[in-house]
Design an enzyme around this catalytic site. Sequence first.
Site, PDB file in Angstrom:
ATOM      1  N   LYS A 129       1.059  -0.895  -0.120  1.00  0.00           N
ATOM      2  CA  LYS A 129      -0.205   0.140  -0.308  1.00  0.00           C
ATOM      3  C   LYS A 129       0.413   1.588   0.463  1.00  0.00           C
ATOM      4  O   LYS A 129       1.046   2.196  -0.665  1.00  0.00           O
ATOM      5  CB  LYS A 129      -0.594   0.194   1.631  1.00  0.00           C
ATOM      6  CG  LYS A 129      -1.903   1.015   1.289  1.00  0.00           C
ATOM      7  CD  LYS A 129      -2.490   1.624   2.632  1.00  0.00           C
ATOM      8  CE  LYS A 129      -4.002   2.438   2.752  1.00  0.00           C
ATOM      9  NZ  LYS A 129      -4.607   2.043   3.670  1.00  0.00           N
TER      10      LYS A 129
ATOM     11  N   HIS B 217     -10.210 -30.574 -34.129  1.00  0.00           N
ATOM     12  CA  HIS B 217     -10.589 -29.100 -33.841  1.00  0.00           C
ATOM     13  C   HIS B 217     -11.935 -29.772 -32.872  1.00  0.00           C
ATOM     14  O   HIS B 217     -12.832 -29.317 -32.991  1.00  0.00           O
ATOM     15  CB  HIS B 217     -11.979 -29.034 -34.694  1.00  0.00           C
ATOM     16  CG  HIS B 217     -10.733 -28.772 -35.776  1.00  0.00           C
ATOM     17  ND1 HIS B 217      -9.844 -27.751 -36.003  1.00  0.00           N
ATOM     18  CD2 HIS B 217     -10.456 -29.191 -37.545  1.00  0.00           C
ATOM     19  CE1 HIS B 217      -9.143 -27.203 -37.357  1.00  0.00           C
ATOM     20  NE2 HIS B 217      -9.696 -28.198 -38.008  1.00  0.00           N
TER      21      HIS B 217
END
Length: 476
Positions: A141, A278
């Site tokens: 922070k 596929h």
Amino acid sequence: MAAVKAKRRALVSVSDKTGIVEFCKKLEKLGFEIVSTGGTLKTLLDSGIKAISITDVTGFRECLDGRVKTLHPAVHAGLLARRDLPEHMAQLGEMGYNTIDLVAVNLYPFKATIQKPNVTTEEAVENIDIGGPTMLRSAAKNYKDVLVVCEPSDYDDVLDRIKNGTDDEKFRLTLSYKVYRHTAAYDSLISGYMQKLLGIDFPEHITFAYDKAQEMRYGENPHQGAAFYREPITPASSLACAEQLNGKELSYNNINDANGALDLLREFDEPTVVASKHTNPCGVATAADIYTAYVRAYECDPVSIFGGIVACNRTVDEKTAEEMAKIFLEIIIAPDYTEGALKVLGKKKNLRVLRLPHICDKTESAYDFKRVHGGLLVQQKDLSLYDKAEYKVVTDRAPTDAERAQLDFAYKVVKHTKSNAIVVAKDSAAFGVGPGQTNRIWAAEQAIERAGEHAKGGVLASDAFFPFDDCVKAAA
């Protein structure tokens, strides 16, 4: 009473001690005073580093078996005080606390703990870090004033930037970002573990943590960026655990297609080969041995298998490899290969050969996801075939046991074929696969046409009910 501080101060407390001694020695040379805790302190002192105990900083003896040692204002005020605010610095001086300018922390090994066999809940809970994430978050922070390091791989870069004065705000923000990414993944792992203990399927808020396995050259299309991420605790049967023995780097489509082949392969215990294109099967066969299974899978559709993916659940021998090498394949994946097989397949430079020893381990209950715009569809993974207790015969003649076995085979294949899907099978081979049609009769006609003469005396499986009798008539 104002604190007196001659040196910059670094607070170091790590579970993973990789590189920490060398890091701290170089910090000392750069003028840092090292503060440390527990096992890290001992490691540093034993290495000749003049580290001081966190207890000397806080004036507070650690307690509760080490559960509380850094949760103290002397630590967090020193981390969170903004150097550009005189009132912050004045308050810090009034309390007699010093600033902390660098934090190097990594967390208790929660992931490693829960991966141990027969680990108890108590053991897991004791390896939930509290002080570490709190220090990291405080430092992150206040990143403009505090360098925060949670990954040993960043030690050298941090040292170089301190030495050269290039530890600018963007760099510090990058380190801060890494902290929040790290603690978010850590908390997600803990919440996921507890969710599993409680048997909660769909929590009010859902989070997932994945680790990047590799960057991809591109995604489904060349203009799309892509990467492959793996679960923090990856099942041994996952493609992410495969060892690549030959060929080019795996692509986005390779991984997606191969995963579909593996999902279908795990339906079978007997020697089986799945050929996939596929994400749809284009040839599936079981046999007494893997060579025969491959030959029969190839015969299911000799056209579509070209450029496809072949997954096997038995060791590939030289004879099978020679057969496979006759055509162009993208990927072969198997639990193992004989030395002769690897010599044969290694002659094809672009052929991706993957070894996955636990290829047939059954998948545990897990989630399937589908991303939609603005949301995520989540469902339990489909681990069953059909409820045999609800099996009904509605024809005059019931299927024989042999026909029932063929129907089971066909249902396993159609389960992993894109809907609308129909599969025609005979003699444990899927000769007709009709995937992804917008109506079921087209799927049926395609499967029957592909099966050709094999349709006679075969079985037909559908991935959903027949709304009309057209598919039944086509089959007849």
